[in-house]
Design a protein around this motif. Structure first.
Motif, PDB file in Angstrom:
ATOM      1  N   LYS A  43      -6.741   0.145  16.770  1.00  0.00           N
ATOM      2  CA  LYS A  43      -8.095   0.715  16.748  1.00  0.00           C
ATOM      3  C   LYS A  43      -8.712   0.615  15.354  1.00  0.00           C
ATOM      4  CE  LYS A  43      -7.543   3.867  20.611  1.00  0.00           C
ATOM      5  NZ  LYS A  43      -7.326   5.244  21.033  1.00  0.00           N
ATOM      6  N   VAL A  44      -7.906   0.875  14.332  1.00  0.00           N
ATOM      7  CA  VAL A  44      -8.420   0.831  12.960  1.00  0.00           C
ATOM      8  C   VAL A  44      -8.726  -0.603  12.530  1.00  0.00           C
ATOM      9  CG1 VAL A  44      -7.871   1.331  10.542  1.00  0.00           C
ATOM     10  CG2 VAL A  44      -7.287   2.982  12.313  1.00  0.00           C
ATOM     11  N   VAL A  45      -7.842  -1.522  12.874  1.00  0.00           N
ATOM     12  CA  VAL A  45      -8.057  -2.930  12.497  1.00  0.00           C
ATOM     13  C   VAL A  45      -9.264  -3.488  13.241  1.00  0.00           C
ATOM     14  CG1 VAL A  45      -7.062  -5.259  12.598  1.00  0.00           C
ATOM     15  CG2 VAL A  45      -5.649  -3.328  11.837  1.00  0.00           C
ATOM     16  N   GLY A  46      -9.401  -3.143  14.526  1.00  0.00           N
ATOM     17  CA  GLY A  46     -10.555  -3.564  15.315  1.00  0.00           C
ATOM     18  C   GLY A  46     -10.388  -4.932  15.941  1.00  0.00           C
ATOM     19  N   GLY A  47     -11.238  -5.211  16.918  1.00  0.00           N
ATOM     20  CA  GLY A  47     -11.154  -6.439  17.709  1.00  0.00           C
ATOM     21  C   GLY A  47     -11.174  -7.719  16.910  1.00  0.00           C
ATOM     22  N   VAL A  48     -12.137  -7.863  16.016  1.00  0.00           N
ATOM     23  CA  VAL A  48     -12.244  -9.089  15.216  1.00  0.00           C
ATOM     24  C   VAL A  48     -11.050  -9.201  14.272  1.00  0.00           C
ATOM     25  CG1 VAL A  48     -13.636 -10.301  13.486  1.00  0.00           C
ATOM     26  CG2 VAL A  48     -14.758  -9.158  15.393  1.00  0.00           C
ATOM     27  N   GLY A  49     -10.667  -8.094  13.676  1.00  0.00           N
ATOM     28  CA  GLY A  49      -9.527  -8.104  12.765  1.00  0.00           C
ATOM     29  C   GLY A  49      -8.235  -8.509  13.450  1.00  0.00           C
ATOM     30  N   LEU A  50      -8.073  -8.131  14.727  1.00  0.00           N
ATOM     31  CA  LEU A  50      -6.854  -8.458  15.464  1.00  0.00           C
ATOM     32  C   LEU A  50      -6.766  -9.934  15.831  1.00  0.00           C
ATOM     33  CD1 LEU A  50      -6.601  -5.295  17.705  1.00  0.00           C
ATOM     34  CD2 LEU A  50      -5.116  -5.904  15.771  1.00  0.00           C
ATOM     35  N   GLU A  51      -7.848 -10.654  15.659  1.00  0.00           N
ATOM     36  CA  GLU A  51      -7.820 -12.097  15.928  1.00  0.00           C
ATOM     37  C   GLU A  51      -7.443 -12.893  14.673  1.00  0.00           C
ATOM     38  OE1 GLU A  51      -7.872 -13.074  18.989  1.00  0.00           O
ATOM     39  OE2 GLU A  51      -8.441 -11.098  19.722  1.00  0.00           O
ATOM     40  N   GLN A  52      -7.245 -12.199  13.565  1.00  0.00           N
ATOM     41  CA  GLN A  52      -6.896 -12.844  12.300  1.00  0.00           C
ATOM     42  C   GLN A  52      -5.374 -12.832  12.109  1.00  0.00           C
ATOM     43  OE1 GLN A  52      -9.470 -14.215  10.637  1.00  0.00           O
ATOM     44  NE2 GLN A  52     -10.646 -13.363  12.339  1.00  0.00           N
ATOM     45  N   PRO A  53      -4.837 -13.873  11.442  1.00  0.00           N
ATOM     46  CA  PRO A  53      -3.403 -13.844  11.120  1.00  0.00           C
ATOM     47  C   PRO A  53      -3.141 -12.859   9.984  1.00  0.00           C
ATOM     48  CG  PRO A  53      -4.396 -15.843  10.261  1.00  0.00           C
ATOM     49  CD  PRO A  53      -5.470 -15.120  11.026  1.00  0.00           C
ATOM     50  N   ARG A  55      -0.786 -13.220   7.818  1.00  0.00           N
ATOM     51  CA  ARG A  55      -0.378 -14.022   6.661  1.00  0.00           C
ATOM     52  C   ARG A  55      -0.661 -15.475   7.006  1.00  0.00           C
ATOM     53  NH1 ARG A  55       4.417 -16.745   7.823  1.00  0.00           N
ATOM     54  NH2 ARG A  55       5.635 -15.775   9.468  1.00  0.00           N
ATOM     55  N   PRO A  56      -0.793 -16.340   6.001  1.00  0.00           N
ATOM     56  CA  PRO A  56      -0.980 -17.763   6.304  1.00  0.00           C
ATOM     57  C   PRO A  56       0.177 -18.288   7.152  1.00  0.00           C
ATOM     58  CG  PRO A  56      -1.398 -17.326   3.980  1.00  0.00           C
ATOM     59  CD  PRO A  56      -0.821 -16.065   4.565  1.00  0.00           C
ATOM     60  N   GLY A  57      -0.168 -18.917   8.263  1.00  0.00           N
ATOM     61  CA  GLY A  57       0.847 -19.446   9.165  1.00  0.00           C
ATOM     62  C   GLY A  57       1.482 -18.407  10.072  1.00  0.00           C
ATOM     63  N   GLY A  58       1.013 -17.158   9.973  1.00  0.00           N
ATOM     64  CA  GLY A  58       1.583 -16.084  10.796  1.00  0.00           C
ATOM     65  C   GLY A  58       0.773 -15.863  12.062  1.00  0.00           C
ATOM     66  N   TRP A  59       1.288 -15.008  12.906  1.00  0.00           N
ATOM     67  CA  TRP A  59       0.586 -14.652  14.128  1.00  0.00           C
ATOM     68  C   TRP A  59      -0.632 -13.800  13.816  1.00  0.00           C
ATOM     69  CZ3 TRP A  59       5.576 -12.544  16.817  1.00  0.00           C
ATOM     70  CH2 TRP A  59       6.319 -13.613  17.317  1.00  0.00           C
ATOM     71  N   ASN A  60      -1.587 -13.808  14.760  1.00  0.00           N
ATOM     72  CA  ASN A  60      -2.699 -12.879  14.628  1.00  0.00           C
ATOM     73  C   ASN A  60      -2.274 -11.524  15.213  1.00  0.00           C
ATOM     74  OD1 ASN A  60      -3.256 -12.854  17.489  1.00  0.00           O
ATOM     75  ND2 ASN A  60      -4.503 -14.702  17.265  1.00  0.00           N
ATOM     76  N   GLY A  61      -3.111 -10.515  15.013  1.00  0.00           N
ATOM     77  CA  GLY A  61      -2.772  -9.173  15.471  1.00  0.00           C
ATOM     78  C   GLY A  61      -2.549  -9.092  16.968  1.00  0.00           C
ATOM     79  N   ARG A  62      -3.343  -9.833  17.727  1.00  0.00           N
ATOM     80  CA  ARG A  62      -3.177  -9.880  19.188  1.00  0.00           C
ATOM     81  C   ARG A  62      -1.771 -10.369  19.530  1.00  0.00           C
ATOM     82  NH1 ARG A  62      -6.007 -10.587  23.726  1.00  0.00           N
ATOM     83  NH2 ARG A  62      -7.985 -10.399  22.652  1.00  0.00           N
ATOM     84  N   GLN A  63      -1.351 -11.461  18.896  1.00  0.00           N
ATOM     85  CA  GLN A  63      -0.023 -12.009  19.167  1.00  0.00           C
ATOM     86  C   GLN A  63       1.075 -11.023  18.772  1.00  0.00           C
ATOM     87  OE1 GLN A  63      -0.939 -15.612  16.924  1.00  0.00           O
ATOM     88  NE2 GLN A  63      -0.260 -16.831  18.695  1.00  0.00           N
ATOM     89  N   VAL A  64       0.878 -10.331  17.677  1.00  0.00           N
ATOM     90  CA  VAL A  64       1.871  -9.355  17.225  1.00  0.00           C
ATOM     91  C   VAL A  64       2.047  -8.272  18.288  1.00  0.00           C
ATOM     92  CG1 VAL A  64       2.330  -7.522  15.546  1.00  0.00           C
ATOM     93  CG2 VAL A  64       1.569  -9.772  14.755  1.00  0.00           C
ATOM     94  N   ILE A  65       0.956  -7.720  18.781  1.00  0.00           N
ATOM     95  CA  ILE A  65       1.036  -6.632  19.767  1.00  0.00           C
ATOM     96  C   ILE A  65       1.684  -7.121  21.058  1.00  0.00           C
ATOM     97  CG2 ILE A  65      -0.337  -5.098  21.247  1.00  0.00           C
ATOM     98  CD1 ILE A  65      -2.237  -4.826  18.749  1.00  0.00           C
ATOM     99  N   HIS A  66       1.271  -8.269  21.558  1.00  0.00           N
ATOM    100  CA  HIS A  66       1.889  -8.793  22.779  1.00  0.00           C
ATOM    101  C   HIS A  66       3.365  -9.118  22.537  1.00  0.00           C
ATOM    102  CE1 HIS A  66      -1.739  -8.670  25.103  1.00  0.00           C
ATOM    103  NE2 HIS A  66      -2.362  -9.609  24.403  1.00  0.00           N
TER     104      HIS A  66
END
Length: 175
Positions: A43-53, A55-66
């Protein structure tokens, strides 16, 4: 690569000796808290933020949660196998490939957060009812060619939840 971005809380430390009941209870509590912590961070990071990786080459927030939902489902099944079979060999899975499957991009994040809440309810209930002897049951992981006790697996997944929560927190806007 910056190790602090990949492992922001450090690498896992697994117990080499049996844990006390109090130590196990503290780790179980950490696992119980993961769904609410991830939900709050999302909730704090937010929708757009969760689409960002994170770290470089890392998963985005969506991928982390799933991924946390996928991983903790596997942990729950591994516990149940170890409790019902004699030293079972578990099935590893390709985490990176799972993170790229189409359902990760198409499924709303709250679905995995709700899944984690329900899963952890069952998982925590199971863990609270294990005997000292059951905590020493093992499974074999052919991917890393190691045998793990359920206590070691408890410690690993307590770390795992905090590890990925830290990844999400890396996505917070910098002030």
């Amino acid at each position: 690569m910056d190790e602090s971005l990949k492992y922001p809380i450090g690498r896992p430390q697994l117990p080499s000796a049996p844990l006390s009941a109090a130590e196990r209870a503290a780790l179980i509590q950490q696992i119980a808290e993961v769904p609410a912590q991830l939900t709050a961070a999302a909730k704090v990071v937010g929708g757009v933020g969760l689409e960002q990786p994170y770290r470089p080459g890392g998963w985005n927030g969506r991928q982390v949660i799933h991924h946390v939902a996928d991983s903790h489902m596997n942990a729950y099944v591994r516990f149940r196998l170890a409790l019902t079979e004699d030293k079972p060999t578990i099935k590893p899975y390709e985490e990176s490939a799972w993170a790229e499957l189409p359902d990760v991009a198409a499924t709303p994040i709250p679905v995995s957060l709700t899944l984690l809440e329900a899963l952890h309810s069952r998982f925590v209930t199971l863990m609270h009812h294990l005997t000292d002897e059951q905590w020493q049951r093992t499974f074999y992981h052919p991917g890393n060619q190691r045998t793990a006790t359920l206590e070691q697996t408890l410690a690993l997944y307590a770390w795992h939840g905090k590890h990925h929560l830290a990844h999400l927190l890396l996505l917070l806007p910098k002030e």
